[in-house]
Design a protein around this motif. Structure first.
Motif, PDB file in Angstrom:
ATOM      1  N   VAL A  57       0.858  -1.187   0.000  1.00 24.40           N
ATOM      2  CA  VAL A  57       0.000   0.000   0.000  1.00 24.40           C
ATOM      3  C   VAL A  57       0.891   1.233   0.000  1.00 24.40           C
ATOM      4  CG1 VAL A  57      -1.645   1.379   1.339  1.00 24.40           C
ATOM      5  CG2 VAL A  57      -2.006  -1.083   1.055  1.00 24.40           C
ATOM      6  N   LEU A  58       0.652   2.099  -0.978  1.00 21.70           N
ATOM      7  CA  LEU A  58       1.377   3.367  -1.087  1.00 21.70           C
ATOM      8  C   LEU A  58       0.372   4.483  -0.892  1.00 21.70           C
ATOM      9  CD1 LEU A  58       4.107   4.260  -3.640  1.00 21.70           C
ATOM     10  CD2 LEU A  58       2.407   5.933  -2.934  1.00 21.70           C
ATOM     11  N   ILE A 146       0.875  14.963  -5.365  1.00 22.71           N
ATOM     12  CA  ILE A 146       1.805  14.724  -6.470  1.00 22.71           C
ATOM     13  C   ILE A 146       1.811  13.226  -6.735  1.00 22.71           C
ATOM     14  CG2 ILE A 146       4.218  14.881  -7.228  1.00 22.71           C
ATOM     15  CD1 ILE A 146       4.464  17.202  -5.136  1.00 22.71           C
ATOM     16  N   ILE A 147       1.802  12.854  -7.999  1.00 26.08           N
ATOM     17  CA  ILE A 147       1.817  11.446  -8.360  1.00 26.08           C
ATOM     18  C   ILE A 147       3.089  10.776  -7.839  1.00 26.08           C
ATOM     19  CG2 ILE A 147       2.816  11.859 -10.669  1.00 26.08           C
ATOM     20  CD1 ILE A 147       0.076   9.266 -10.004  1.00 26.08           C
ATOM     21  N   GLN A 162       4.231  -3.679  -9.860  1.00 24.87           N
ATOM     22  CA  GLN A 162       3.197  -4.703  -9.718  1.00 24.87           C
ATOM     23  C   GLN A 162       2.844  -4.963  -8.248  1.00 24.87           C
ATOM     24  OE1 GLN A 162       6.045  -5.142 -11.600  1.00 24.87           O
ATOM     25  NE2 GLN A 162       5.034  -4.667 -13.528  1.00 24.87           N
ATOM     26  N   GLU A 163       3.750  -4.634  -7.339  1.00 27.01           N
ATOM     27  CA  GLU A 163       3.503  -4.842  -5.904  1.00 27.01           C
ATOM     28  C   GLU A 163       2.791  -3.665  -5.250  1.00 27.01           C
ATOM     29  OE1 GLU A 163       6.992  -7.178  -3.863  1.00 27.01           O
ATOM     30  OE2 GLU A 163       7.846  -5.709  -5.266  1.00 27.01           O
ATOM     31  N   LEU A 164       2.738  -2.515  -5.914  1.00 35.84           N
ATOM     32  CA  LEU A 164       2.168  -1.306  -5.315  1.00 35.84           C
ATOM     33  C   LEU A 164       0.649  -1.302  -5.389  1.00 35.84           C
ATOM     34  CD1 LEU A 164       4.646   1.402  -6.644  1.00 35.84           C
ATOM     35  CD2 LEU A 164       4.680   0.216  -4.437  1.00 35.84           C
ATOM     36  N   LYS A 169      -7.684   7.709  -6.246  1.00 35.26           N
ATOM     37  CA  LYS A 169      -7.431   9.139  -6.063  1.00 35.26           C
ATOM     38  C   LYS A 169      -5.935   9.448  -6.228  1.00 35.26           C
ATOM     39  CE  LYS A 169      -7.685  12.597  -2.403  1.00 35.26           C
ATOM     40  NZ  LYS A 169      -8.067  12.839  -1.024  1.00 35.26           N
ATOM     41  N   ASP A 170      -5.074   8.643  -5.606  1.00 31.54           N
ATOM     42  CA  ASP A 170      -3.632   8.892  -5.676  1.00 31.54           C
ATOM     43  C   ASP A 170      -3.057   8.557  -7.050  1.00 31.54           C
ATOM     44  OD1 ASP A 170      -3.725   9.737  -3.071  1.00 31.54           O
ATOM     45  OD2 ASP A 170      -2.648   8.013  -2.237  1.00 31.54           O
TER      46      ASP A 170
END
Length: 183
Positions: A57-58, A146-147, A162-164, A169-170
């Motif tokens: 999770v980011l 910010i992206i 692939q793990e993120l 929204k983000d």
């Protein structure tokens, strides 16, 4: 408590003194006087936030603008994250640069992020409980972001794409060049 200023002025890494024995440990996680002496910052925190997330999770990169800008003192209660703070102060010599620190329930490190920074983190362990203090109240109309994968920032999130796990929204936040100005 040990205070170390990061490569970006005003952003501090805090390492508490932990007293442990066979029963567990004790530490002072925050003391306003000690904090002000160690950082030279007179910050009064008014809001505490906590999140629980799973691996990958980011969350971020987020900030509040104008009179609602926030300084944050962040830490991890359990688990491990890569915590990132990006300097978005227009007048700063380090504008567009970032600091990244591993924060965990084991190392007990904290990161102080002053106003004028975008903030985000990614969970590196199976789960993590993230806790932070803010010196200003949240205001939805003052949100900025910010992206996370802005090519101009070159942030190494330590996991492959692939793990993120990024919220809708983000995932559509603008680049730093196109983001809302912090002030």
């Amino acid at each position: 408590m040990k205070f170390t200023e990061t490569k970006i002025k005003g952003c501090w890494l805090l390492e508490p003194t932990v007293f442990g024995d066979a029963r567990g440990y004790f530490m002072e996680s925050f003391n306003e006087q000690t904090f002000q002496q160690g950082t030279g910052q007179a910050v009064h925190f008014v809001q505490d936030n906590q999140s629980y997330s799973t691996k990958g999770v980011l969350r971020g990169l987020h900030y509040q603008c104008g009179e609602h800008a926030q300084a944050k003192l962040v830490r991890v209660l359990n688990g491990e994250v890569l915590d990132v703070a990006v300097d978005i102060r227009p007048e700063s010599e380090t504008y567009g640069q970032y600091v990244a620190e591993i924060l965990s329930g084991e190392n007990q490190k904290q990161l102080f992020i002053p106003r004028g920074f975008a903030h985000g983190f990614v969970v590196l362990s199976e789960t993590a409980t993230f806790f932070y203090k803010c010196d200003n109240f949240y205001n939805k109309a003052s949100e900025g972001g910010i992206i996370y994968n802005d090519a101009a920032l070159h942030i190494d999130w330590q996991l492959n794409d692939q793990e993120l796990l990024v919220s809708e929204k983000d995932a559509v936040l603008p680049t730093l060049a196109n983001a809302k100005k912090v002030w």
